[in-house]
Design a protein around this motif. Structure first.
Motif, short mmCIF file in Angstrom:
data_model
loop_
_atom_site.label_atom_id
_atom_site.label_comp_id
_atom_site.label_asym_id
_atom_site.label_seq_id
_atom_site.Cartn_x
_atom_site.Cartn_y
_atom_site.Cartn_z
N LEU A 89 -3.52 41.59 4.36
CA LEU A 89 -4.04 41.32 5.70
C LEU A 89 -5.51 41.71 5.80
O LEU A 89 -6.33 40.97 6.37
CB LEU A 89 -3.23 42.09 6.75
CG LEU A 89 -1.80 41.60 7.03
CD1 LEU A 89 -1.11 42.54 8.01
CD2 LEU A 89 -1.79 40.18 7.58
N VAL A 90 -5.82 42.88 5.23
CA VAL A 90 -7.21 43.34 5.25
C VAL A 90 -8.10 42.39 4.46
O VAL A 90 -9.18 41.99 4.91
CB VAL A 90 -7.31 44.77 4.67
CG1 VAL A 90 -8.78 45.18 4.51
CG2 VAL A 90 -6.57 45.76 5.56
N ASN A 96 -4.75 43.37 12.13
CA ASN A 96 -4.73 43.77 13.53
C ASN A 96 -3.35 44.35 13.83
O ASN A 96 -2.41 44.21 13.04
CB ASN A 96 -5.06 42.60 14.47
CG ASN A 96 -4.15 41.41 14.27
OD1 ASN A 96 -2.93 41.52 14.45
ND2 ASN A 96 -4.70 40.26 13.89
N LEU A 97 -3.23 45.01 14.96
CA LEU A 97 -1.98 45.70 15.29
C LEU A 97 -0.79 44.75 15.34
O LEU A 97 0.30 45.09 14.87
CB LEU A 97 -2.14 46.42 16.64
CG LEU A 97 -0.93 47.25 17.10
CD1 LEU A 97 -0.60 48.33 16.08
CD2 LEU A 97 -1.20 47.85 18.48
N GLN A 103 4.71 42.71 10.15
CA GLN A 103 5.04 43.01 8.77
C GLN A 103 6.06 44.16 8.69
O GLN A 103 7.01 44.11 7.90
CB GLN A 103 3.78 43.39 7.98
CG GLN A 103 2.85 42.23 7.69
CD GLN A 103 3.52 41.15 6.86
OE1 GLN A 103 4.25 41.43 5.92
NE2 GLN A 103 3.27 39.90 7.21
N PHE A 104 5.86 45.16 9.54
CA PHE A 104 6.79 46.30 9.55
C PHE A 104 8.20 45.86 9.94
O PHE A 104 9.19 46.25 9.31
CB PHE A 104 6.29 47.37 10.53
CG PHE A 104 7.15 48.60 10.56
CD1 PHE A 104 6.92 49.64 9.68
CD2 PHE A 104 8.20 48.71 11.47
CE1 PHE A 104 7.72 50.78 9.69
CE2 PHE A 104 9.01 49.84 11.49
CZ PHE A 104 8.77 50.88 10.59
#
Length: 273
Positions: A89-90, A96-97, A103-104
């Motif tokens: 993602l980075v 972003n949140l 993903q979590f």
């Protein structure tokens, strides 16, 4: 003495988990037979060897061992997967949140890629609870099967994507069948040593059956236990029988593979699982 044909059978299932999913994603229809046997075979073998663990340990020790061998690896590898996805993602500029939470939830709540460990844990503990708590073995297994059926219909009414619970509905019967088979005298009286011609014919019949009787709608109902009409229920029973036949074919073929030089590699792969 260790029954090595089951190690070979597990290695075959591992191979088709990887290769089968790749080929199916490419829409190669002849490989639909993979869908019917690779996960059922895993659960059948797990149920077969579950018997010795239940006899050897008390329930508390049994539970601790299952947590150590199934839940701990699930959490560790899920954490690694989560960390890698955050890095992606980075790197992609999508950090972003909202995406982190998604993903979590996918990895930990829905057990996206490691659902097998979670379902095997709950299936093993579910069966063990009845075996340990009900002294009459046959009555315990009967109550276990009935409870699975009731729980499966209840799960249809809630979000059964959580921890991939719908997989429990589909795969638990194979664990139960494997356990019952390990308790049956048939495991001694039925010889799995068959001729190469017999194995080849059985494999061809199995592949033909899975392709001729397959429909997307029926397989989806079979693998999620959402039988909503008589037609789906009938197809589901047929598919279960096909899967059991696939397990049998896998094991007799594994017995023949023991005679080949390559069997030592298969035994190593299957024995490490």
């Amino acid at each position: 003495m260790r029954d090595e044909k089951y190690d070979v059978a597990r290695a075959i299932a591992i191979y088709f988990v990887v290769v089968g999913h790749v080929l199916i994603s490419l829409n190669v229809h002849v490989f639909r037979f993979v869908l019917f046997f690779h996960m059922p075979l895993f659960f059948f073998i797990s149920g077969y060897f579950l018997n010795s663990s239940i006899k050897k340990y008390c329930f508390g020790t049994f539970l601790k061992k299952k947590v150590k061998t199934l839940i701990v690896p699930f959490l560790v590898w899920s954490l690694i997967s989560f960390a890698m996805n955050i890095l992606l993602l980075v790197n992609g500029g999508n950090f972003n949140l909202k995406n982190v939470i998604e993903q979590f939830v996918e990895i930990f709540l829905y057990a996206r890629s490691l659902w097998f460990l979670v379902i095997l844990f709950f299936s093993s503990v579910f069966l063990a609870l009845f075996v340990y708590s009900i002294k009459c073995k046959y009555m315990g297994l009967l109550f276990c099967a009935g409870s699975w059926l009731i729980l499966s219909f209840f799960l249809n009414l809630v979000n059964d994507n959580i921890l991939a619970a719908y997989k429990f509905k589909w795969l638990f019967p194979f664990l139960l069948i494997g356990y019952c088979f390990s308790e049956s005298p048939w495991r001694y009286s039925i010889s799995f040593v068959k001729s190469g011609i017999f194995c080849t014919i059985s494999l061809i019949i199995y592949i033909l059956l899975t392709n001729l009787l397959y429909t997307d709608a029926f397989f989806e109902a079979y693998s999620t236990f959402t039988y909503t009409n008589i037609e789906e229920m009938f197809a589901g029973m047929v598919y279960y029988m096909i899967s059991i036949f696939g397990i049998y074919v896998s094991i007799i073929c594994s017995q023949k593979l023991l005679n080949l030089r390559m069997s030592k590699y298969l035994k190593f792969i299957g024995g490490q699982l």
